[in-house]
Design a protein around this motif. Sequence first.
Motif, short mmCIF file in Angstrom:
data_model
loop_
_atom_site.label_atom_id
_atom_site.label_comp_id
_atom_site.label_asym_id
_atom_site.label_seq_id
_atom_site.Cartn_x
_atom_site.Cartn_y
_atom_site.Cartn_z
N ASP A 203 -14.16 39.63 58.90
CA ASP A 203 -15.42 38.92 59.30
C ASP A 203 -16.56 39.98 59.17
O ASP A 203 -17.51 39.54 58.56
CB ASP A 203 -15.39 38.31 60.56
N THR A 204 -16.38 41.20 59.56
CA THR A 204 -17.38 42.16 59.85
C THR A 204 -17.95 42.58 58.32
O THR A 204 -19.15 42.49 58.10
CB THR A 204 -16.88 43.32 60.29
N LEU B 19 -29.47 35.38 60.69
CA LEU B 19 -28.19 35.28 60.02
C LEU B 19 -27.51 34.23 61.03
O LEU B 19 -27.63 34.27 62.20
CB LEU B 19 -27.57 36.67 60.18
N ALA B 20 -26.73 33.22 60.19
CA ALA B 20 -25.89 32.25 60.93
C ALA B 20 -24.45 32.32 60.39
O ALA B 20 -24.29 32.64 59.12
CB ALA B 20 -26.56 31.02 60.74
N GLU C 35 -30.55 41.60 68.27
CA GLU C 35 -29.77 42.96 68.83
C GLU C 35 -28.58 43.19 67.77
O GLU C 35 -28.16 44.15 67.16
CB GLU C 35 -29.59 43.02 70.15
N GLU C 36 -27.84 41.92 67.58
CA GLU C 36 -26.42 41.98 66.98
C GLU C 36 -26.81 42.29 65.29
O GLU C 36 -26.23 43.09 64.81
CB GLU C 36 -25.81 40.55 66.97
N TYR D 5 -25.72 45.79 62.90
CA TYR D 5 -25.09 45.88 61.72
C TYR D 5 -25.84 46.64 60.97
O TYR D 5 -25.29 47.35 60.10
CB TYR D 5 -24.67 44.45 61.19
N VAL D 6 -27.11 46.39 60.80
CA VAL D 6 -27.93 47.21 60.02
C VAL D 6 -27.74 48.51 60.32
O VAL D 6 -27.65 49.57 59.03
CB VAL D 6 -29.40 46.83 60.03
N THR D 7 -27.76 49.25 61.60
CA THR D 7 -27.50 50.70 61.74
C THR D 7 -26.17 51.13 61.16
O THR D 7 -26.06 52.10 60.48
CB THR D 7 -27.46 50.95 63.38
#
Lengths: 239, 281
Positions: free
Chosen positions: A183-184, A207-208, A222-223, A227-229
């Motif tokens: 999923d990631t 994002l959904a 924050e989530e 991911y961006v980081t």
Amino acid sequence: MSYDRAITVFSPDGHLFQVDYAQEAVKKGSTAVGVRGKNVVVLGVEKKIVAKLQEDRTVRKICSLDDNVFMAFAGLTADARIIVNRARVECQSHRLTVEDPATVEYITRYISSIKQRYTQSNGRRPFGISSLIVGFDFDGTPHLYQTDPSGTYHAWKANAIGRSAKTVREFLEKNYKEDMESDTDTIKLAIRALLEVVQSGGKNIELAIMKRDESMKMLAQEEIEEYVTAIETEKQKKT
Amino acid sequence: MATFFGEVLSVYSRAVEEDDEDLDDENEDEQIHRAIEEKREVHIAWCPEVAQSLEGKLQCSELIIAVGTNAAGFLSAYVLNTESWDAVGHASLWNERSRGSSRQSIAPLPGEPACLFYRHRDNPAVLVCQSTCYIAEDQLFQWTEKVFGCLQKRGLSVMVLSDSPVAEYKTPDYLYGSAVPFLRSLKSSASKSQALCPALEQPNILTGLPAAVLSHCQVHQIPAVLYQCYTDVISPDSITMETYKPALLCLSKLVKLEPCLSADVLRKFAIITEAQSNLYT
């Protein structure tokens, strides 16, 4: 050109110019990207800049149509609202009539039929939106469909609509892997695709996601930043 | 003529000029024409220092004219942003779409559609004109004659930057979204410089102030080059403004320019319209 005045008139070379021009209206909306993974479907959108006094949460590009289907659109806001409302009613109508939730293909076909009707009616203009419709059928199959102002719809593994859609689609073609188990990875692909065209990074992304047998979940800011980081770290490791 | 009932009616013959009654009508017509002409006259107001030196003509080696909000925005951001420009004059005119004549002697307010002139402090032979107001067809000739009438023709060279909607660009090929906005150029025959983008293809034409200026330059053999930017956005937009960047190459020889302008400054001109438009999401 005189063949672009009325929607019901073909030009001598077979064009319906109003439909073509409606596609241009779609390009004025901000980018939306959809990715279909094995166990999750993801829709990411570029957040619109809102005026200072405007309530942020009333400017939404991602709308849920039912517990198992949700969509993102690009183009004329008001047209999208009409389509979304009609689709939501149809989803419930389907549940009551057939006692099963509508499949993603069914609701996509319904939306596309409405759009097509408006390309063949007197005195009406086409809907100026394209949409990405994602979800799971009751048998657990994930789907991603794209509709456009002409009323056509097609299934996709990953696609983008709106401004800079071409750039994002090219990125997806290069980076999409069949049967993404994780999923990631699916979520990261959607974010990476958006980062290609979104200015100022993660804070302008919404994002959904929907996992099988779960309802739609909007990721918190924050989530998304996490991911961006992670994506940026991976990028630095590669170079 | 004699009628059936025996009256005699005086009938006007168009073959003969009857001066008595027509004179009044003519006077009235003339008055109306004169009033309209006065109302639509183009006035160029210079600041006192420049007005004095206008006894002769204004020394000008380079005149840069920006027509349209994006061209004017580009000049404001890249050129006029440095401190070394003085506002030296403005043109005021009235027509159905530009109602500025009530304030002839007072400079237009910032943000209002207007026609403003700026001069470089260190190099007073460089003049910049930003025109964001609509100039009607009947006023274009007047504007051009009056402005160029103040400038010395010898050694003058002109650059025009102009906006245009891409919907008016005629081409046999389909324009993909990524190609827009783009530049096209047009030169007067006296211009020997190399244009920095492809020439405007037939059957596209120029209209309005850019056309009037270029025609004037062609007739008076003044070297002039025009850069027309075709864009699909109707409001000031930072990407469209950036499209004029190649023109900076010519300008940088004359005046010191903002070297690497941050996108934020450009967006300052465009951001107001972006946030308010809820039409597209």
